[in-house]
Structure formats: C-alpha cells, structure tokens
Design a protein around this motif. Structure first.
Motif, PDB file in Angstrom:
ATOM      1  N   GLU A 191      -8.626  11.095  -3.823  1.00  0.00           N
ATOM      2  CA  GLU A 191      -7.867  11.948  -2.899  1.00  0.00           C
ATOM      3  C   GLU A 191      -8.825  12.640  -1.940  1.00  0.00           C
ATOM      4  O   GLU A 191      -9.935  12.956  -2.324  1.00  0.00           O
ATOM      5  N   PRO A 192      -8.451  12.933  -0.733  1.00  0.00           N
ATOM      6  CA  PRO A 192      -7.211  12.502  -0.105  1.00  0.00           C
ATOM      7  C   PRO A 192      -7.309  11.034   0.322  1.00  0.00           C
ATOM      8  O   PRO A 192      -8.396  10.521   0.600  1.00  0.00           O
ATOM      9  N   VAL A 193      -6.175  10.382   0.367  1.00  0.00           N
ATOM     10  CA  VAL A 193      -6.109   8.985   0.783  1.00  0.00           C
ATOM     11  C   VAL A 193      -6.068   8.973   2.309  1.00  0.00           C
ATOM     12  O   VAL A 193      -5.160   9.548   2.911  1.00  0.00           O
ATOM     13  N   ALA A 194      -7.076   8.364   2.945  1.00  0.00           N
ATOM     14  CA  ALA A 194      -7.174   8.352   4.402  1.00  0.00           C
ATOM     15  C   ALA A 194      -6.782   6.984   4.954  1.00  0.00           C
ATOM     16  O   ALA A 194      -7.257   5.950   4.475  1.00  0.00           O
ATOM     17  N   ALA A 195      -5.926   6.982   5.962  1.00  0.00           N
ATOM     18  CA  ALA A 195      -5.440   5.734   6.554  1.00  0.00           C
ATOM     19  C   ALA A 195      -6.592   4.869   7.073  1.00  0.00           C
ATOM     20  O   ALA A 195      -6.578   3.650   6.892  1.00  0.00           O
ATOM     21  N   ALA A 196      -7.585   5.471   7.687  1.00  0.00           N
ATOM     22  CA  ALA A 196      -8.719   4.699   8.227  1.00  0.00           C
ATOM     23  C   ALA A 196      -9.476   3.990   7.108  1.00  0.00           C
ATOM     24  O   ALA A 196      -9.879   2.827   7.263  1.00  0.00           O
ATOM     25  N   GLU A 211      -9.802  -0.147   6.600  1.00  0.00           N
ATOM     26  CA  GLU A 211     -11.119  -0.771   6.445  1.00  0.00           C
ATOM     27  C   GLU A 211     -11.196  -1.582   5.147  1.00  0.00           C
ATOM     28  O   GLU A 211     -11.695  -2.712   5.140  1.00  0.00           O
ATOM     29  N   ALA A 212     -10.688  -1.015   4.063  1.00  0.00           N
ATOM     30  CA  ALA A 212     -10.709  -1.715   2.778  1.00  0.00           C
ATOM     31  C   ALA A 212      -9.852  -2.977   2.830  1.00  0.00           C
ATOM     32  O   ALA A 212     -10.260  -4.042   2.345  1.00  0.00           O
ATOM     33  N   MET A 213      -8.671  -2.874   3.440  1.00  0.00           N
ATOM     34  CA  MET A 213      -7.785  -4.029   3.523  1.00  0.00           C
ATOM     35  C   MET A 213      -8.386  -5.120   4.408  1.00  0.00           C
ATOM     36  O   MET A 213      -8.287  -6.309   4.093  1.00  0.00           O
ATOM     37  N   ASP A 214      -9.045  -4.725   5.498  1.00  0.00           N
ATOM     38  CA  ASP A 214      -9.726  -5.702   6.357  1.00  0.00           C
ATOM     39  C   ASP A 214     -10.828  -6.429   5.581  1.00  0.00           C
ATOM     40  O   ASP A 214     -10.998  -7.638   5.708  1.00  0.00           O
ATOM     41  N   SER A 215     -11.568  -5.690   4.759  1.00  0.00           N
ATOM     42  CA  SER A 215     -12.634  -6.288   3.941  1.00  0.00           C
ATOM     43  C   SER A 215     -12.056  -7.276   2.930  1.00  0.00           C
ATOM     44  O   SER A 215     -12.618  -8.347   2.697  1.00  0.00           O
ATOM     45  N   ILE A 216     -10.947  -6.911   2.319  1.00  0.00           N
ATOM     46  CA  ILE A 216     -10.289  -7.798   1.348  1.00  0.00           C
ATOM     47  C   ILE A 216      -9.846  -9.089   2.030  1.00  0.00           C
ATOM     48  O   ILE A 216     -10.057 -10.190   1.507  1.00  0.00           O
ATOM     49  N   LEU A 217      -9.253  -8.968   3.219  1.00  0.00           N
ATOM     50  CA  LEU A 217      -8.814 -10.155   3.953  1.00  0.00           C
ATOM     51  C   LEU A 217      -9.997 -11.040   4.336  1.00  0.00           C
ATOM     52  O   LEU A 217      -9.941 -12.265   4.188  1.00  0.00           O
ATOM     53  N   ALA A 218     -11.067 -10.426   4.820  1.00  0.00           N
ATOM     54  CA  ALA A 218     -12.234 -11.187   5.268  1.00  0.00           C
ATOM     55  C   ALA A 218     -12.922 -11.914   4.114  1.00  0.00           C
ATOM     56  O   ALA A 218     -13.451 -13.018   4.290  1.00  0.00           O
TER      57      ALA A 218
END
Length: 74
Positions: free
Chosen positions: A26-31, A35-42
């Motif tokens: 916490e806190p959960v930040a949108a940015a 970034e984490a989701m982009d890394s997972i996709l890549a």
C-alpha cells in the motif's frame, strides 16, 4: 480485512485472465501497476489454455470481510 490486487489481461484467444496478488503493498499506485503489467506482457511468461497474455484490461483491489456468526451448532 484481506486485500487482493487483481491484474486483468486479455489472452490470445480473446478471453480475460486474472493474475492475483495477495496483500499488495500500500498504497497501490496506478503508474506502478501499468509498469508491472507492461513488464509481464513483454516477458511473455504466462501461457495457458487461452494462450499468452496480449494486452491489459485493467486492475482492481478486492477487499473481503468475513464475519462468523455463532448459530449454536455443536
């Protein structure tokens, strides 16, 4: 209360797949989530019956509160 961060991805088959993270920092930040989701996709590391994750759908924090009620059963 238990919290869970859910990352929602679209798969190659067009279905939605959810990656859950218990007790997120916490806190959960949108940015940070983007970034984490982009890394997972890549990285292309998640593969299942519907194929690889191909795009982001969204993210959500889910809270669950459970209250046990004593009904006098032995």
């Amino acid at each position: 209360m238990a919290k869970r961060l859910e990352l929602l991805f679209r798969t190659e088959a067009g279905t939605t797949s959810t990656l859950g993270i218990d007790d997120p920092k916490e806190p959960v930040a949108a940015a940070d989530i983007r970034e984490a989701m982009d890394s997972i996709l890549a990285a292309e590391v998640f593969y299942g019956p519907s194929g690889y994750y191909v795009s982001k759908i969204g993210a959500r924090v889910v809270e669950r509160h459970v209250e046990t009620i004593d009904i006098g059963v032995e």
